[in-house]
Design a protein around this motif. Sequence first.
Motif, PDB file in Angstrom:
ATOM      1  N   THR A  11       0.834  -1.206   0.000  1.00  0.00           N
ATOM      2  CA  THR A  11       0.000   0.000   0.000  1.00  0.00           C
ATOM      3  C   THR A  11       0.870   1.259   0.000  1.00  0.00           C
ATOM      4  OG1 THR A  11      -1.562  -1.255   1.351  1.00  0.00           O
ATOM      5  CG2 THR A  11      -1.949   1.112   1.172  1.00  0.00           C
ATOM      6  N   ILE A  12       1.817   1.319   0.903  1.00  0.00           N
ATOM      7  CA  ILE A  12       2.684   2.502   0.982  1.00  0.00           C
ATOM      8  C   ILE A  12       3.767   2.436  -0.095  1.00  0.00           C
ATOM      9  CG2 ILE A  12       4.383   3.714   2.412  1.00  0.00           C
ATOM     10  CD1 ILE A  12       2.752   2.888   4.879  1.00  0.00           C
ATOM     11  N   GLY A  13       4.421   1.275  -0.200  1.00  0.00           N
ATOM     12  CA  GLY A  13       5.568   1.154  -1.096  1.00  0.00           C
ATOM     13  C   GLY A  13       5.228   1.415  -2.553  1.00  0.00           C
ATOM     14  N   GLN A  14       4.042   0.988  -2.958  1.00  0.00           N
ATOM     15  CA  GLN A  14       3.636   1.206  -4.351  1.00  0.00           C
ATOM     16  C   GLN A  14       3.446   2.704  -4.626  1.00  0.00           C
ATOM     17  OE1 GLN A  14       0.092  -1.020  -5.358  1.00  0.00           O
ATOM     18  NE2 GLN A  14       1.066  -1.644  -7.261  1.00  0.00           N
ATOM     19  N   LYS A  37      14.451  -9.941  -5.692  1.00  0.00           N
ATOM     20  CA  LYS A  37      13.737 -10.327  -4.473  1.00  0.00           C
ATOM     21  C   LYS A  37      14.561 -10.087  -3.216  1.00  0.00           C
ATOM     22  CE  LYS A  37      10.906 -13.818  -6.689  1.00  0.00           C
ATOM     23  NZ  LYS A  37      10.687 -15.229  -6.926  1.00  0.00           N
ATOM     24  N   ILE A  38      13.842  -9.784  -2.139  1.00  0.00           N
ATOM     25  CA  ILE A  38      14.478  -9.659  -0.834  1.00  0.00           C
ATOM     26  C   ILE A  38      13.472 -10.086   0.225  1.00  0.00           C
ATOM     27  CG2 ILE A  38      13.827  -7.214  -0.670  1.00  0.00           C
ATOM     28  CD1 ILE A  38      16.361  -6.775   1.036  1.00  0.00           C
ATOM     29  N   ASN A  39      13.967 -10.825   1.201  1.00  0.00           N
ATOM     30  CA  ASN A  39      13.162 -11.124   2.396  1.00  0.00           C
ATOM     31  C   ASN A  39      13.917 -10.540   3.578  1.00  0.00           C
ATOM     32  OD1 ASN A  39      11.785 -12.081   4.579  1.00  0.00           O
ATOM     33  ND2 ASN A  39      11.571 -14.165   3.807  1.00  0.00           N
ATOM     34  N   ILE A  40      13.433  -9.409   4.088  1.00  0.00           N
ATOM     35  CA  ILE A  40      14.193  -8.728   5.143  1.00  0.00           C
ATOM     36  C   ILE A  40      14.213  -9.529   6.446  1.00  0.00           C
ATOM     37  CG2 ILE A  40      13.883  -6.416   4.180  1.00  0.00           C
ATOM     38  CD1 ILE A  40      11.791  -5.926   6.440  1.00  0.00           C
ATOM     39  N   CYS A  61      12.475   1.585   3.057  1.00  0.00           N
ATOM     40  CA  CYS A  61      11.817   0.338   3.464  1.00  0.00           C
ATOM     41  C   CYS A  61      10.391   0.609   3.931  1.00  0.00           C
ATOM     42  CB  CYS A  61      12.597  -0.364   4.562  1.00  0.00           C
ATOM     43  SG  CYS A  61      11.853  -1.971   4.964  1.00  0.00           S
ATOM     44  N   ALA A  62       9.440   0.020   3.223  1.00  0.00           N
ATOM     45  CA  ALA A  62       8.030   0.045   3.650  1.00  0.00           C
ATOM     46  C   ALA A  62       7.561  -1.408   3.725  1.00  0.00           C
ATOM     47  CB  ALA A  62       7.188   0.855   2.674  1.00  0.00           C
ATOM     48  N   ALA A  63       8.325  -2.220   4.433  1.00  0.00           N
ATOM     49  CA  ALA A  63       8.023  -3.653   4.561  1.00  0.00           C
ATOM     50  C   ALA A  63       8.293  -4.094   5.987  1.00  0.00           C
ATOM     51  CB  ALA A  63       8.896  -4.453   3.595  1.00  0.00           C
ATOM     52  N   SER A  85      10.983  -9.535  11.890  1.00  0.00           N
ATOM     53  CA  SER A  85      10.612  -8.992  10.587  1.00  0.00           C
ATOM     54  C   SER A  85      10.718  -7.465  10.546  1.00  0.00           C
ATOM     55  CB  SER A  85       9.186  -9.446  10.239  1.00  0.00           C
ATOM     56  OG  SER A  85       8.812  -8.947   8.982  1.00  0.00           O
ATOM     57  N   LYS A  86       9.795  -6.784  11.200  1.00  0.00           N
ATOM     58  CA  LYS A  86       9.781  -5.313  11.042  1.00  0.00           C
ATOM     59  C   LYS A  86      10.969  -4.646  11.737  1.00  0.00           C
ATOM     60  CE  LYS A  86       6.884  -1.225  11.234  1.00  0.00           C
ATOM     61  NZ  LYS A  86       5.577  -0.612  11.443  1.00  0.00           N
ATOM     62  N   LEU A  87      11.348  -5.147  12.934  1.00  0.00           N
ATOM     63  CA  LEU A  87      12.456  -4.506  13.665  1.00  0.00           C
ATOM     64  C   LEU A  87      13.816  -4.909  13.085  1.00  0.00           C
ATOM     65  CD1 LEU A  87      13.525  -2.751  16.005  1.00  0.00           C
ATOM     66  CD2 LEU A  87      13.393  -4.764  17.465  1.00  0.00           C
ATOM     67  N   SER A 111       8.151   3.329  10.659  1.00  0.00           N
ATOM     68  CA  SER A 111       7.649   2.868  11.966  1.00  0.00           C
ATOM     69  C   SER A 111       6.122   2.937  11.928  1.00  0.00           C
ATOM     70  CB  SER A 111       8.248   3.679  13.114  1.00  0.00           C
ATOM     71  OG  SER A 111       7.961   5.052  13.010  1.00  0.00           O
ATOM     72  N   GLY A 112       5.510   3.853  12.674  1.00  0.00           N
ATOM     73  CA  GLY A 112       4.057   3.991  12.672  1.00  0.00           C
ATOM     74  C   GLY A 112       3.605   4.694  13.941  1.00  0.00           C
ATOM     75  N   MET A 113       2.414   5.288  13.857  1.00  0.00           N
ATOM     76  CA  MET A 113       1.940   6.144  14.948  1.00  0.00           C
ATOM     77  C   MET A 113       1.780   5.406  16.280  1.00  0.00           C
ATOM     78  SD  MET A 113      -2.094   6.563  13.937  1.00  0.00           S
ATOM     79  CE  MET A 113      -2.677   7.025  15.558  1.00  0.00           C
ATOM     80  N   PRO A 155       0.558   7.618  10.048  1.00  0.00           N
ATOM     81  CA  PRO A 155      -0.649   7.259  10.789  1.00  0.00           C
ATOM     82  C   PRO A 155      -1.308   6.075  10.079  1.00  0.00           C
ATOM     83  CG  PRO A 155      -1.146   9.048   9.308  1.00  0.00           C
ATOM     84  CD  PRO A 155       0.319   8.718   9.110  1.00  0.00           C
ATOM     85  N   LEU A 156      -2.480   5.674  10.527  1.00  0.00           N
ATOM     86  CA  LEU A 156      -3.231   4.680   9.754  1.00  0.00           C
ATOM     87  C   LEU A 156      -3.498   5.267   8.360  1.00  0.00           C
ATOM     88  CD1 LEU A 156      -4.754   1.951   9.834  1.00  0.00           C
ATOM     89  CD2 LEU A 156      -6.752   3.200  10.700  1.00  0.00           C
ATOM     90  N   ILE A 157      -3.345   4.430   7.323  1.00  0.00           N
ATOM     91  CA  ILE A 157      -3.579   4.876   5.948  1.00  0.00           C
ATOM     92  C   ILE A 157      -5.051   4.613   5.608  1.00  0.00           C
ATOM     93  CG2 ILE A 157      -2.813   4.602   3.555  1.00  0.00           C
ATOM     94  CD1 ILE A 157      -0.495   5.257   5.395  1.00  0.00           C
TER      95      ILE A 157
END
Length: 201
Positions: A11-14, A37-40, A61-63, A85-87, A111-113, A155-157
């Motif tokens: 959603t964000i990355g695109q 490809k990447i798997n973080i 990074c938006a993953a 994953s995210k951290l 990160s995120g709100m 924030p929430l998208i």
Amino acid sequence: MKVAVIGATGTIGQAVSTLLENEGHEVIKSSRNNEPKINIDRPGSIDEFYDQIDNVDAVICAAGIANFGALQELTDQQIQRGIQSKLMGQVNLVRKGIEHLNEGGVFILTSGMLASKPWPKTSAVAMVNAGLEGFTRAAALDLPDNKRICIVSPPLISETAKKMGRDSDPWPDADKVAQTYLSTLNSDANGEVIYVPGYEY
Ligand SMILES: NC(=O)c1ccc[n+]([C@@H]2O[C@H](COP(=O)([O-])OP(=O)(O)OC[C@H]3O[C@@H](n4cnc5c(N)ncnc54)[C@H](OP(=O)(O)O)[C@@H]3O)[C@@H](O)[C@H]2O)c1
């Protein structure tokens, strides 16, 4: 600029990828299913990714995944998933990417709100987001060659709110959030948590 966007099909990355391409940047659009490809979640995959793309001017990074759930109900595995994953995915993207970033280049993480304005059932996500923001402030002090690091706290998208069955009206859409990634790319901010204007939580 040559920019690697991780999570480029999301959603964000695109929205970020499209905006950057419209601005004339060369965008490498990656994810677990999009070449290169990447798997973080997997440090070895991050190494392989950087070996494929050579040097870049920015890594965005938006993953990365973190689990929602009430504190009393979260399993060890769910909490570990957000850490892995995210951290650690984003931390390792920076650690392993320093030598692949051109002089003056920038890492932009997400990160995120919930780091500063949590809701119930978000402790595992809030922990990861806050950890990433602390990491960003400190990592900026170690980066060589005028390289920078910032973290966008969306924030929430509105698109995500809709999918969750929530009211989407109070929230910005992904295109608006993408503008914050672009302005961060074009700024000289370093070690900062960057908010979407109007949503400074
Ligand atoms: N949407 C929101 O409201 C919101 C708000 C605040 C913060 N955030 C944060 O922003 C980030 C992106 O959110 P989003 O809503 O855009 O997510 P999304 O729509 O689910 O997209 C996630 C993207 O990341 C890729 N991805 C997932 N896991 C990956 C991994 N381990 N390695 C590499 N790529 C991976 C996915 O593609 P593949 O499946 O092909 O890998 C996809 O391109 C997340 O960290 C989220 O917590 C989102």
